[in-house]
Design an enzyme around this catalytic site. Structure first.
Site, PDB file in Angstrom:
ATOM      1  N   LEU A 113       0.840  -1.199   0.000  1.00 27.30           N
ATOM      2  CA  LEU A 113       0.000   0.000   0.000  1.00 27.30           C
ATOM      3  C   LEU A 113       0.875   1.250   0.000  1.00 27.30           C
ATOM      4  O   LEU A 113       1.758   1.403   0.838  1.00 27.30           O
ATOM      5  CB  LEU A 113      -0.903   0.001   1.234  1.00 27.30           C
ATOM      6  N   ARG A 130      -3.240  12.563   2.448  1.00 27.82           N
ATOM      7  CA  ARG A 130      -4.187  13.254   3.334  1.00 27.82           C
ATOM      8  C   ARG A 130      -5.479  13.636   2.612  1.00 27.82           C
ATOM      9  O   ARG A 130      -6.082  14.667   2.882  1.00 27.82           O
ATOM     10  CB  ARG A 130      -3.542  14.498   3.972  1.00 27.82           C
ATOM     11  N   GLN A 131      -5.891  12.786   1.681  1.00 23.29           N
ATOM     12  CA  GLN A 131      -7.172  12.977   0.996  1.00 23.29           C
ATOM     13  C   GLN A 131      -8.041  11.728   1.100  1.00 23.29           C
ATOM     14  O   GLN A 131      -9.000  11.578   0.357  1.00 23.29           O
ATOM     15  CB  GLN A 131      -6.941  13.333  -0.480  1.00 23.29           C
ATOM     16  N   GLY A 132      -7.696  10.820   2.016  1.00 27.26           N
ATOM     17  CA  GLY A 132      -8.501   9.623   2.233  1.00 27.26           C
ATOM     18  C   GLY A 132      -8.283   8.525   1.210  1.00 27.26           C
ATOM     19  O   GLY A 132      -9.060   7.558   1.159  1.00 27.26           O
ATOM     20  N   ALA A 168      -5.744   6.226   0.854  1.00 24.38           N
ATOM     21  CA  ALA A 168      -5.326   4.934   1.421  1.00 24.38           C
ATOM     22  C   ALA A 168      -6.500   4.218   2.085  1.00 24.38           C
ATOM     23  O   ALA A 168      -6.722   3.020   1.861  1.00 24.38           O
ATOM     24  CB  ALA A 168      -4.191   5.145   2.419  1.00 24.38           C
ATOM     25  N   ASN A 213       6.237   1.180  12.617  1.00 23.60           N
ATOM     26  CA  ASN A 213       5.494   2.065  11.722  1.00 23.60           C
ATOM     27  C   ASN A 213       4.153   2.430  12.355  1.00 23.60           C
ATOM     28  O   ASN A 213       3.101   1.874  12.023  1.00 23.60           O
ATOM     29  CB  ASN A 213       5.285   1.387  10.365  1.00 23.60           C
ATOM     30  N   SER A 214       4.194   3.376  13.265  1.00 26.60           N
ATOM     31  CA  SER A 214       2.984   3.752  14.006  1.00 26.60           C
ATOM     32  C   SER A 214       1.954   4.439  13.110  1.00 26.60           C
ATOM     33  O   SER A 214       0.746   4.315  13.333  1.00 26.60           O
ATOM     34  CB  SER A 214       3.352   4.679  15.177  1.00 26.60           C
ATOM     35  N   VAL A 215       2.414   5.159  12.090  1.00 28.32           N
ATOM     36  CA  VAL A 215       1.490   5.842  11.179  1.00 28.32           C
ATOM     37  C   VAL A 215       0.644   4.821  10.421  1.00 28.32           C
ATOM     38  O   VAL A 215      -0.580   4.957  10.311  1.00 28.32           O
ATOM     39  CB  VAL A 215       2.266   6.737  10.191  1.00 28.32           C
ATOM     40  N   TYR A 241      -4.456   1.517   9.482  1.00 24.31           N
ATOM     41  CA  TYR A 241      -5.166   0.238   9.382  1.00 24.31           C
ATOM     42  C   TYR A 241      -6.233   0.107  10.473  1.00 24.31           C
ATOM     43  O   TYR A 241      -7.351  -0.361  10.213  1.00 24.31           O
ATOM     44  CB  TYR A 241      -4.177  -0.916   9.470  1.00 24.31           C
TER      45      TYR A 241
END
Length: 288
Positions: free
Chosen positions: A215, A223-225, A227, A254-256, A261
């Site tokens: 992904l 930052r536009q939704g 993913a 990978n906290s982001v 998820y």
């Protein structure tokens, strides 16, 4: 007589610059210069030779993957005949159909892979080589093997009146969705099972699961939704294939990605007493 030879070597890199692929040859040794020192002792003479390899920036040979057209315009969506698609905002999520879409997906993955190492020497060459290898791998995976199915899902910009875009400028996100079978004895993907002489795949319908990987979203489109909506589309596509369990691995540091998820409906699988093949990642399962 002592002879010192210094040679230069050329390395092979495969590079991509918009509409061109560049191939560079390597392992051709060319004498750069030679220094000879005469040394005599009585009636004998000795001869020695020392070769020193020096890396130099590669030369460029222009070519491109066969059949790819990087100036190809994105066709209207109805031409694809896709019923399985998901529209959100200014974008559409669907399965990739064109080779140019596969290539752009591969390039986005290369950009993502090398994103934190932009200061490394020859990083652009490495990214282009990575993209070419991933392009070939995507096409190979999407052909399927051993009854398993893989789809390359892309997010593309919606058509706008009087605006024409090339394919490579339309694709802004990508992921892979695989429909797989559990190995004999597995209860979740990547579980260590007791070693057997022959590893078998249980191809019963109830033993299939969906697996999401690779992904990534273009930096300019984040930052536009995108993913989140690609993930939702992937989960729904898996369910339409008769699969209820959908998994993804994420690195523990990978906290982001973990937040992304979990926000989309995935939860960490409590493997507990089970052993996992990879201790550096968490396994997440879609639960919503």
């Amino acid at each position: 007589m002592s002879t010192i030879s210094i040679h230069r070597t050329e390395t092979l890199r495969i590079t991509h610059a918009r509409s061109r692929i560049f191939r560079q040859r390597y392992r051709r040794t060319i004498p750069l210069w030679k220094l000879t020192i005469n040394s005599r002792s009585s009636d004998t003479s000795k001869k020695e030779e020392l070769s020193v390899q020096i890396s130099i920036p590669p030369q460029v040979d222009q070519s491109r993957p066969e059949g790819l057209r990087f100036d190809r315009l994105q066709p209207p969506e109805p031409e694809f005949g896709h019923e399985d698609r998901f529209e959100f905002g200014k974008f559409v999520a669907r399965e990739a159909m064109l080779d140019e879409e596969y290539w752009t997906a591969a390039w986005l993955r290369a950009e993502s892979h090398w994103e934190d190492r932009s200061n490394e020497r020859y990083v652009d060459n490495y990214k282009r080589k990575f993209a070419e290898q991933e392009f070939n791998a995507i096409k190979r995976r999407c052909k399927g093997m051993q009854g398993q199915k893989c789809s390359c899902i892309v997010a593309v910009k919606k058509e706008e009146k009087h605006i024409k875009r090339s394919v490579i400028k339309s694709v802004v996100g990508t992921l892979d969705l695989s429909i797989r079978y559990f190995l004999q004895g597995e209860t979740f993907p990547g579980e260590k099972v007791k070693s057997q002489l022959f590893c078998s795949i249980n191809q019963e319908g109830s033993n299939r699961y969906g697996y999401i990987a690779n992904l990534c979203v273009a930096k300019s489109a984040r930052r536009q939704g995108i993913a989140c909506n690609m993930l939702r589309f992937a989960v729904e596509s898996a369910r339409l294939s008769g699969v209820e369990q959908v998994y993804v691995h994420v690195h523990k540091n990978n906290s982001v990605a973990q937040e992304l998820y979990q926000k989309t409906g995935f939860k960490i699988v409590e493997t507990g007493k089970f052993e996992s093949l990879d201790d550096d990642t968490y396994l997440l399962q879609y639960t919503s």
